[in-house]
Scaffold this motif. Sequence first.
Motif, PDB file in Angstrom:
ATOM      1  N   UNK A   9      15.126  -3.828   4.549  1.00  0.00           N
ATOM      2  CA  UNK A   9      16.071  -5.106   4.594  1.00  0.00           C
ATOM      3  C   UNK A   9      17.617  -4.830   4.888  1.00  0.00           C
ATOM      4  N   UNK A  10      17.726  -3.274   5.803  1.00  0.00           N
ATOM      5  CA  UNK A  10      18.673  -2.940   6.548  1.00  0.00           C
ATOM      6  C   UNK A  10      18.611  -3.667   8.038  1.00  0.00           C
ATOM      7  N   UNK A  11      17.103  -4.190   8.345  1.00  0.00           N
ATOM      8  CA  UNK A  11      16.959  -4.580   9.732  1.00  0.00           C
ATOM      9  C   UNK A  11      17.305  -6.554   9.088  1.00  0.00           C
ATOM     10  N   UNK A  12      16.697  -6.714   8.228  1.00  0.00           N
ATOM     11  CA  UNK A  12      17.545  -7.957   8.309  1.00  0.00           C
ATOM     12  C   UNK A  12      18.485  -8.184   7.927  1.00  0.00           C
ATOM     13  N   UNK A  30       0.766  -1.015  -0.001  1.00  0.00           N
ATOM     14  CA  UNK A  30      -0.138   0.344  -0.183  1.00  0.00           C
ATOM     15  C   UNK A  30       0.484   1.314  -0.244  1.00  0.00           C
ATOM     16  N   UNK A  31       0.159   2.307  -0.180  1.00  0.00           N
ATOM     17  CA  UNK A  31       0.424   3.660  -0.493  1.00  0.00           C
ATOM     18  C   UNK A  31       1.466   4.233   1.260  1.00  0.00           C
ATOM     19  N   UNK A  32       2.530   4.522   1.840  1.00  0.00           N
ATOM     20  CA  UNK A  32       2.559   4.657   3.097  1.00  0.00           C
ATOM     21  C   UNK A  32       1.745   6.003   3.445  1.00  0.00           C
ATOM     22  N   UNK A  33       0.644   6.532   3.385  1.00  0.00           N
ATOM     23  CA  UNK A  33       0.104   7.568   3.640  1.00  0.00           C
ATOM     24  C   UNK A  33      -1.263   6.517   4.228  1.00  0.00           C
ATOM     25  N   UNK A  34      -0.797   5.099   3.725  1.00  0.00           N
ATOM     26  CA  UNK A  34      -2.357   4.649   4.575  1.00  0.00           C
ATOM     27  C   UNK A  34      -1.761   3.805   5.375  1.00  0.00           C
ATOM     28  N   UNK A  76       7.395  -7.589   4.867  1.00  0.00           N
ATOM     29  CA  UNK A  76       7.479  -7.545   6.306  1.00  0.00           C
ATOM     30  C   UNK A  76       6.073  -7.506   7.125  1.00  0.00           C
ATOM     31  N   UNK A  77       6.459  -6.708   7.633  1.00  0.00           N
ATOM     32  CA  UNK A  77       5.500  -5.601   8.643  1.00  0.00           C
ATOM     33  C   UNK A  77       4.722  -5.594   7.564  1.00  0.00           C
ATOM     34  N   UNK A  78       3.038  -5.788   7.567  1.00  0.00           N
ATOM     35  CA  UNK A  78       1.971  -6.419   6.352  1.00  0.00           C
ATOM     36  C   UNK A  78       2.238  -6.294   4.989  1.00  0.00           C
ATOM     37  N   UNK A  79       2.765  -6.769   4.620  1.00  0.00           N
ATOM     38  CA  UNK A  79       3.391  -6.804   3.103  1.00  0.00           C
ATOM     39  C   UNK A  79       3.786  -5.339   2.976  1.00  0.00           C
ATOM     40  N   UNK A  80       4.090  -4.548   3.120  1.00  0.00           N
ATOM     41  CA  UNK A  80       4.010  -2.990   3.337  1.00  0.00           C
ATOM     42  C   UNK A  80       5.587  -2.452   2.754  1.00  0.00           C
ATOM     43  N   UNK A  81       6.607  -3.522   3.258  1.00  0.00           N
ATOM     44  CA  UNK A  81       7.651  -2.860   2.712  1.00  0.00           C
ATOM     45  C   UNK A  81       8.571  -3.569   2.114  1.00  0.00           C
ATOM     46  N   UNK A  82       7.761  -3.437   0.921  1.00  0.00           N
ATOM     47  CA  UNK A  82       7.890  -4.114  -0.804  1.00  0.00           C
ATOM     48  C   UNK A  82       9.325  -2.831  -0.554  1.00  0.00           C
ATOM     49  N   UNK A  83      10.175  -3.009  -1.580  1.00  0.00           N
ATOM     50  CA  UNK A  83      11.331  -2.182  -2.262  1.00  0.00           C
ATOM     51  C   UNK A  83      10.337  -2.035  -3.804  1.00  0.00           C
ATOM     52  N   UNK A  84      10.461  -0.306  -3.544  1.00  0.00           N
ATOM     53  CA  UNK A  84      10.193  -0.227  -4.974  1.00  0.00           C
ATOM     54  C   UNK A  84       9.238  -0.686  -5.684  1.00  0.00           C
ATOM     55  N   UNK A  85       8.088  -0.958  -4.751  1.00  0.00           N
ATOM     56  CA  UNK A  85       6.487  -1.606  -5.468  1.00  0.00           C
ATOM     57  C   UNK A  85       6.362  -2.627  -6.042  1.00  0.00           C
ATOM     58  N   UNK A 135       4.224  -4.369  19.457  1.00  0.00           N
ATOM     59  CA  UNK A 135       3.656  -3.476  17.942  1.00  0.00           C
ATOM     60  C   UNK A 135       2.606  -4.384  17.088  1.00  0.00           C
ATOM     61  N   UNK A 136       2.548  -6.215  17.886  1.00  0.00           N
ATOM     62  CA  UNK A 136       1.707  -7.142  17.328  1.00  0.00           C
ATOM     63  C   UNK A 136       3.322  -7.967  15.742  1.00  0.00           C
ATOM     64  N   UNK A 137       4.143  -6.999  15.721  1.00  0.00           N
ATOM     65  CA  UNK A 137       5.004  -7.366  14.487  1.00  0.00           C
ATOM     66  C   UNK A 137       4.378  -7.541  12.959  1.00  0.00           C
ATOM     67  N   UNK A 138       3.145  -6.616  12.915  1.00  0.00           N
ATOM     68  CA  UNK A 138       2.283  -6.381  11.909  1.00  0.00           C
ATOM     69  C   UNK A 138       1.644  -7.756  11.364  1.00  0.00           C
ATOM     70  N   UNK A 139       1.398  -8.918  12.645  1.00  0.00           N
ATOM     71  CA  UNK A 139       0.637 -10.215  11.776  1.00  0.00           C
ATOM     72  C   UNK A 139      -0.596  -9.707  12.061  1.00  0.00           C
ATOM     73  N   UNK A 140      -1.291  -8.879  11.748  1.00  0.00           N
ATOM     74  CA  UNK A 140      -3.031  -9.266  11.451  1.00  0.00           C
ATOM     75  C   UNK A 140      -4.060  -9.019  10.209  1.00  0.00           C
ATOM     76  N   UNK A 141      -4.847  -8.706  10.782  1.00  0.00           N
ATOM     77  CA  UNK A 141      -5.702  -9.335   9.499  1.00  0.00           C
ATOM     78  C   UNK A 141      -6.058  -7.739   8.392  1.00  0.00           C
ATOM     79  N   UNK A 142      -5.835  -7.969   6.894  1.00  0.00           N
ATOM     80  CA  UNK A 142      -5.841  -6.631   7.130  1.00  0.00           C
ATOM     81  C   UNK A 142      -7.144  -5.670   6.922  1.00  0.00           C
TER      82      UNK A 142
END
Length: 486
Positions: free
Chosen positions: A212-215, A3-7, A247-256, A465-472
């Motif tokens: 990527x840095x964290x991983x 998703x977009x960062x605004x969301x 990553x978190x919520x599938x929202x940390x992909x590089x370049x979309x 922060x629940x690691x992002x593992x929440x239902x969309x």
Amino acid sequence: MNTGQADLVPDDRVDSQQQRSDPASGRARFGRAALALVVLLCGLTLVLGFANKDRCTGPGFDALGRSEPGFETSKYAEACYSDIQFLWIGRDVDRHVFPYVHGAINERGELSGGTVEYPVLTGLLIWLGAMFVHTDAGFLLASALIMAPFGLLTAWLLAKLSRWRALIWAATPPLVLYAFHNWELPVVFCAVAAVYVVQRGWGGRGADRPLRQRAYASAVLLGLGFAFKIYPAIFVLPLMLYVLTGGRGGAELVGGKARDWAGMAKVALVAMGTGIAANVPFALAGFDGWLASFVFQGQRKADITSNSVWYWAMRPESDPGNEAVHEVINVASPLLMFVAFGLACAIGWARYRREGAYPWVAVSAAMLCGFLLLHKVHSPQYTLWLVPMLVLLRVRWGWIVAYFVADLAMGVGIFLWFAAISEGAASGIEDSFVAQLVMIGVWGRAGLLVGLFIAFLGARTTFAEDDGVRAPVPAPPGGGVPAIRW
């Protein structure tokens, strides 16, 4: 899903707002004083753990620095045995020989010349612990002083992630029984720190650092863990899948991108590179001695000292002299472990498809259960590997209590049973209570590991922060992409 960062509304920001508006919130209650209390309690538990093992030392010492009188009987009869004290003699530790460089293994499987049966960083810690001492008691104390900070740091990290639940690590029987039984605390720290840097990052940017840095930082820690005690290497694959899926919520992909294949591959390369870098100096300095530690473990059999289900399930055919059976075990054990690893990763993938984030910590915990259950050796102190997972994942308290009871039966019963055998006392399962304790430990832990394998794969994390593992969040009525909170 991307998703977009605004969301995106990170939970750490939401939690901060809730903390300001609701002073009674759980996070508001867990401040620096609470964090310090958890670490203090861990310190007290470590002191108890040292006192428990120190009962086997002294009061006198022979020419080699071995405790006397009666060490050979008291180590079992008083259930104060530790590998640290025991290995003072027999691996040239007492002679302060630098590990591996001049080592070897003979036809009888005996190590010499400074080689120990552990990976290189643990061998280095063993050498450091022995450097300035001349008795097994001094070695135990020096080793405890070296390792205790790792136990305290583990408590600190767990408390930062999971608050009061960190007491499962800091103030329960396993830490008393095994903190200084072997050299486990450094490798447990590496495994927990690997989770921490993925979740919280480091420095001023913290969790806002790119995935990527964290991983990559986590992969370094897992590689170091491999060079301490091997098992953290199995967590690399779930971490790779976490990076692959954003990553978190599938929202940390590089370049979309839909998948981060390059990031996943680099995680593997960083972990392998770290493990190789730790081993190469020793391999170059003394290849035979370095290789001997791996040969020793490869030759080890599922015997009476292994505590594994392989030995007990195949009695009496699993006697050490039955080479054919042990050849089968040497094939079946790793094969079934890999099946368990694949199953855990596949179930994690199905959960990712439902929820939008790959549950890498849950999958790692399940893989660890598969390793502990199916490996041909299940030493009592391996429980310390599992305890942080009971902190980091929401499993029912009944699982935790039951596992600790079964583990206590094993951790005490196995040594009392060895004492009965050495004394020639009745030690059969039908007529010996301590033998029955061992059976409770072996089969109780085995059954619970199967249950925990399943429970972990469905569990949420205990992170604030629940690691992002929440239902969309469902899509808004007007259409468009749903917002995701982590």
